[in-house]
Design a protein around this motif. Sequence first.
Motif, short mmCIF file in Angstrom:
data_model
loop_
_atom_site.label_atom_id
_atom_site.label_comp_id
_atom_site.label_asym_id
_atom_site.label_seq_id
_atom_site.Cartn_x
_atom_site.Cartn_y
_atom_site.Cartn_z
N VAL A 165 0.86 -1.19 0.00
CA VAL A 165 0.00 0.00 0.00
C VAL A 165 0.89 1.24 0.00
O VAL A 165 1.77 1.39 0.85
N GLU A 166 0.67 2.11 -0.96
CA GLU A 166 1.51 3.29 -1.13
C GLU A 166 0.67 4.43 -1.72
O GLU A 166 -0.10 4.21 -2.66
N PRO A 167 0.79 5.65 -1.18
CA PRO A 167 0.05 6.78 -1.76
C PRO A 167 0.39 6.96 -3.24
O PRO A 167 1.54 6.77 -3.64
N HIS A 168 -0.60 7.31 -4.02
CA HIS A 168 -0.40 7.49 -5.47
C HIS A 168 0.12 8.90 -5.75
O HIS A 168 -0.53 9.71 -6.39
N GLU A 169 1.31 9.14 -5.26
CA GLU A 169 1.93 10.46 -5.42
C GLU A 169 3.34 10.30 -5.96
O GLU A 169 4.08 9.43 -5.50
N GLY A 170 3.71 11.11 -6.93
CA GLY A 170 5.06 11.06 -7.46
C GLY A 170 5.22 10.00 -8.53
O GLY A 170 4.30 9.26 -8.86
N PRO A 171 6.44 9.91 -9.10
CA PRO A 171 6.71 8.96 -10.19
C PRO A 171 6.53 7.51 -9.74
O PRO A 171 6.77 7.17 -8.58
N LEU A 172 6.14 6.66 -10.67
CA LEU A 172 5.90 5.25 -10.36
C LEU A 172 7.18 4.59 -9.85
O LEU A 172 7.14 3.79 -8.90
N GLY A 173 8.32 4.89 -10.47
CA GLY A 173 9.57 4.26 -10.06
C GLY A 173 9.89 4.52 -8.60
O GLY A 173 10.30 3.60 -7.87
N ALA A 174 9.70 5.75 -8.15
CA ALA A 174 9.96 6.09 -6.74
C ALA A 174 8.97 5.38 -5.83
O ALA A 174 9.33 4.93 -4.73
N ARG A 175 7.73 5.26 -6.27
CA ARG A 175 6.73 4.57 -5.45
C ARG A 175 7.10 3.10 -5.28
O ARG A 175 7.03 2.54 -4.18
N LEU A 176 7.52 2.46 -6.38
CA LEU A 176 7.88 1.05 -6.30
C LEU A 176 9.14 0.84 -5.46
O LEU A 176 9.27 -0.18 -4.78
N SER A 234 -3.60 -0.57 -9.28
CA SER A 234 -4.02 0.75 -8.81
C SER A 234 -2.95 1.79 -9.10
O SER A 234 -3.24 2.90 -9.55
N HIS A 235 -1.68 1.43 -8.86
CA HIS A 235 -0.58 2.36 -9.15
C HIS A 235 -0.47 2.65 -10.64
O HIS A 235 -0.05 3.73 -11.04
N LEU A 236 -0.84 1.67 -11.45
CA LEU A 236 -0.77 1.85 -12.90
C LEU A 236 -2.00 2.58 -13.44
O LEU A 236 -2.07 2.85 -14.64
N GLY A 237 -2.94 2.86 -12.57
CA GLY A 237 -4.13 3.59 -13.00
C GLY A 237 -5.12 2.74 -13.76
O GLY A 237 -5.93 3.27 -14.53
N VAL A 238 -5.08 1.43 -13.55
CA VAL A 238 -5.97 0.52 -14.27
C VAL A 238 -7.21 0.27 -13.43
O VAL A 238 -7.12 -0.14 -12.27
N VAL A 239 -8.37 0.53 -14.01
CA VAL A 239 -9.64 0.30 -13.33
C VAL A 239 -10.34 -0.85 -14.02
O VAL A 239 -10.45 -0.89 -15.24
N GLY A 240 -10.82 -1.80 -13.22
CA GLY A 240 -11.47 -2.96 -13.81
C GLY A 240 -10.46 -4.02 -14.20
O GLY A 240 -9.28 -3.92 -13.86
N PRO A 241 -10.91 -5.05 -14.92
CA PRO A 241 -10.00 -6.14 -15.32
C PRO A 241 -8.82 -5.62 -16.14
O PRO A 241 -8.99 -4.77 -17.03
N ALA A 242 -7.64 -6.12 -15.85
CA ALA A 242 -6.45 -5.67 -16.57
C ALA A 242 -6.35 -6.40 -17.91
O ALA A 242 -6.80 -7.54 -18.05
#
Length: 230
Positions: A77-88, A138-146
Amino acid sequence: MTTGVRRRMGVEERRQQLIGVALELFSRRSPDEVSIDEIASAAGISRPLVYHYFPGKLSLYEAALQRAADDLASRFVEPHEGPLGARLRRVMGRYFDFVDEHGPGFSALMRGGPAVGSSTTNAMIDAVRQAAYEQMLSHLGVVGPAPARLELVVRSWISLAESTALIWLDGRRIPRAELERQLVQDFAALAAVAAADAELAALLRDLLRHEPGDGPFTDLVTRLVALASE
C-alpha cells in the motif's frame, strides 16, 4: 510499598499475545524448530494453557502466519503520489524490511512451512499475491479487469520478487538496496517486453513521461542504450 498484581487477560487478548509470541519465535527460526513449550515459556504461561487457546501447534502456526500475511500484504500500500519508479522503490523497501525482519517466517509463508499444501496456507499466500496485484494495478491507474498482457507482467513480477527475496535470504550476498532497485527495473523491463500491445504501450508511455532523469526506470533505459552502442 505497593505490590504489583498480574492482570488476567481476556480470551481474545491472550490469543493475540500467543500469536505475537509465536510469530516472533517463527521470525527468528524455522517453525519446525519452535516447540509449544518454548511458546508457553515466552508467553509466561503453562503448556496446557496454550492448548486451551489453540488445539495444536498447527493452528497457532496458521494464526501467526495469517498475521504475517496481513502485514506483508500491507507493505504494497503506497500513496499514489510522485513517479511510479519512486513509489515502487518505497514498496520494495518495506517488502524487504519484512523479509529482513522475518526471514524464517517469510520462507515458511512462501514455502508452506509445517502446513505445506494445506488449503489454509495456500489461501493466505494467494491473498497476499492478490493484494499485491491489485495494488500494482491501482498504481498503474488501471480500473477494472487488466489487459491479459499486463496481468501477466504484474503477476510474473510479483513471483519474481518472491523468488528473489528467498534467494537473497540464503546468504544475503547482494546488498539489499541493489536488489530493491533491480526489482523496480525488472518491472519496467517486463512491461517493455509486453509493450507490443498498443494499449499497454500507451499506458507505459504515460507513466514514463513523469519519470525523473535520475529515477530507476530512466537509469535502466540509459544503461540499455549504452550497452547496445558498445
